[in-house]
Design a protein around this motif. Structure first.
Motif, PDB file in Angstrom:
ATOM      1  N   THR A 182       0.854  -1.181   0.000  1.00  0.00           N
ATOM      2  CA  THR A 182       0.000   0.000   0.000  1.00  0.00           C
ATOM      3  C   THR A 182       0.895   1.236   0.000  1.00  0.00           C
ATOM      4  O   THR A 182       1.708   1.434   0.913  1.00  0.00           O
ATOM      5  CB  THR A 182      -0.930   0.014   1.223  1.00  0.00           C
ATOM      6  N   ARG A 237      -7.277   6.612  -6.539  1.00  0.00           N
ATOM      7  CA  ARG A 237      -6.947   5.399  -5.778  1.00  0.00           C
ATOM      8  C   ARG A 237      -7.187   4.168  -6.634  1.00  0.00           C
ATOM      9  O   ARG A 237      -8.206   4.043  -7.290  1.00  0.00           O
ATOM     10  CB  ARG A 237      -7.777   5.335  -4.496  1.00  0.00           C
ATOM     11  N   THR A 239      -6.855  -0.237  -6.392  1.00  0.00           N
ATOM     12  CA  THR A 239      -6.783  -1.367  -5.466  1.00  0.00           C
ATOM     13  C   THR A 239      -6.432  -2.623  -6.239  1.00  0.00           C
ATOM     14  O   THR A 239      -6.887  -2.800  -7.378  1.00  0.00           O
ATOM     15  CB  THR A 239      -8.130  -1.550  -4.743  1.00  0.00           C
ATOM     16  N   VAL A 245      -3.465  -0.819  -1.705  1.00  0.00           N
ATOM     17  CA  VAL A 245      -3.970   0.417  -2.302  1.00  0.00           C
ATOM     18  C   VAL A 245      -2.799   1.244  -2.826  1.00  0.00           C
ATOM     19  O   VAL A 245      -1.771   1.400  -2.152  1.00  0.00           O
ATOM     20  CB  VAL A 245      -4.771   1.236  -1.266  1.00  0.00           C
ATOM     21  N   GLN A 247      -2.284   5.037  -4.159  1.00  0.00           N
ATOM     22  CA  GLN A 247      -3.012   6.312  -4.179  1.00  0.00           C
ATOM     23  C   GLN A 247      -2.071   7.460  -4.520  1.00  0.00           C
ATOM     24  O   GLN A 247      -0.955   7.537  -4.005  1.00  0.00           O
ATOM     25  CB  GLN A 247      -3.650   6.552  -2.810  1.00  0.00           C
ATOM     26  N   ILE A 272      -7.684   1.747   5.537  1.00  0.00           N
ATOM     27  CA  ILE A 272      -7.439   0.625   4.656  1.00  0.00           C
ATOM     28  C   ILE A 272      -7.163  -0.652   5.443  1.00  0.00           C
ATOM     29  O   ILE A 272      -7.671  -1.737   5.119  1.00  0.00           O
ATOM     30  CB  ILE A 272      -6.233   0.951   3.722  1.00  0.00           C
TER      31      ILE A 272
END
Length: 275
Positions: A182, A237, A239, A245, A247, A272
């Motif tokens: 992420t 964003r 996924t 994630v 972003q 998240i």
């Protein structure tokens, strides 16, 4: 919600050794270096929970020619991180910059930033009541470059990554050996120091942030971007199937470290992860 993917076996092996050496050195903190071999960091703890639970933390890497001491002296950052109930960890580079692939003049021999971060995290966990599963790695400018490299090569060491106004040096990596993480990137749209499309410096150049996001998204299996307007920046964003994630938040302004960007990244990461 995705669960952190920390590989803590090496930490468990190192903790007894580090704990035995941490007695007198525990006095280190926001105003005194915590030594880890030839490297150091500084740390500020928040008010600790009465039940003795370990706290989360933000590791914030300084920019070019800056210092961990200056990070700790930033009153806005200190107040914002403490208000989140988190520890603030500020590592110190060996020399004026972090030693990274593609940097001007090439990497300096004998300095392994990834190994240094392994030792730093193990030392923090041995000395202080910090939860190893809730550490976010961030960094500003050159420190943001370190954060991207950590995301690429140490995805399991941190719960997430928040590069601020930083990117890879060219050539951009083809893939990342530690798997997708992420990554919550924030950048000023009028940044003249690390422009969104990068700039040439001596014998190299900064990577284009949009190309970094595109490549990481393709390599990590991230889906199409979904626009989400937060207060201040415009964010997109993506996924991936594992729940990671990617972003990108673009905010008005130039090249400056803002506490609000760090707070937003932590809150996004906490949501998240389901903390």
């Amino acid at each position: 919600m995705p669960k952190p993917r920390h590989s803590l076996t090496w930490l468990l092996l190192l903790l007894p050794l580090l704990a035995g050496a941490a007695g007198p050195a525990r006095a280190c903190g926001p105003d005194t270096d915590c030594l880890v071999g030839s490297r150091s960091y500084r740390i500020r703890l928040p008010p600790l929970p009465p039940d003795g639970a370990r706290v989360g933390a933000i590791l914030l890497a300084h920019g070019y020619r800056d210092t961990a001491a200056n990070i700790m002296a930033d009153a806005d950052i200190a107040a914002a991180v403490s208000a989140l109930g988190l520890a603030l960890i500020a590592p110190q580079s060996d020399g004026p910059r972090w030693n990274l692939p593609g940097q001007p003049g090439g990497p300096r021999p004998g300095i392994d930033e990834m190994a240094a971060m392994d030792r730093l995290v193990a030392d923090v966990i041995a000395r202080f009541p910090v939860n190893p599963a809730r550490i976010m790695a961030s960094g500003f400018s050159a420190g943001g470059m370190l954060a991207w490299n950590l995301a690429c090569r140490r995805a399991d060491l941190f719960a997430g990554f928040a590069p601020l106004s930083g990117t890879f040096w060219n050539p951009l990596p083809e893939d990342c050996p530690s798997g997708p993480a992420t990554v919550l990137h924030t950048h000023g749209t009028e940044d003249p120091t690390v422009p969104l499309h990068g700039r040439a410096i001596r014998d190299t150049s900064q990577g284009d942030v949009f190309e970094v996001i595109r490549r990481y998204a393709t390599w990590g299996g991230f889906g199409a971007p979904v626009e989400r307007r937060a207060e201040g920046p415009d964010c997109s964003r993506r996924t991936n199937p594992a729940g990671r994630v990617l972003q990108l938040c673009l905010r008005p302004g130039g090249h400056d470290l803002r506490a609000i960007d760090l707070v937003r990244a932590w809150r996004d990461l906490a949501a998240i992860q389901g903390w």
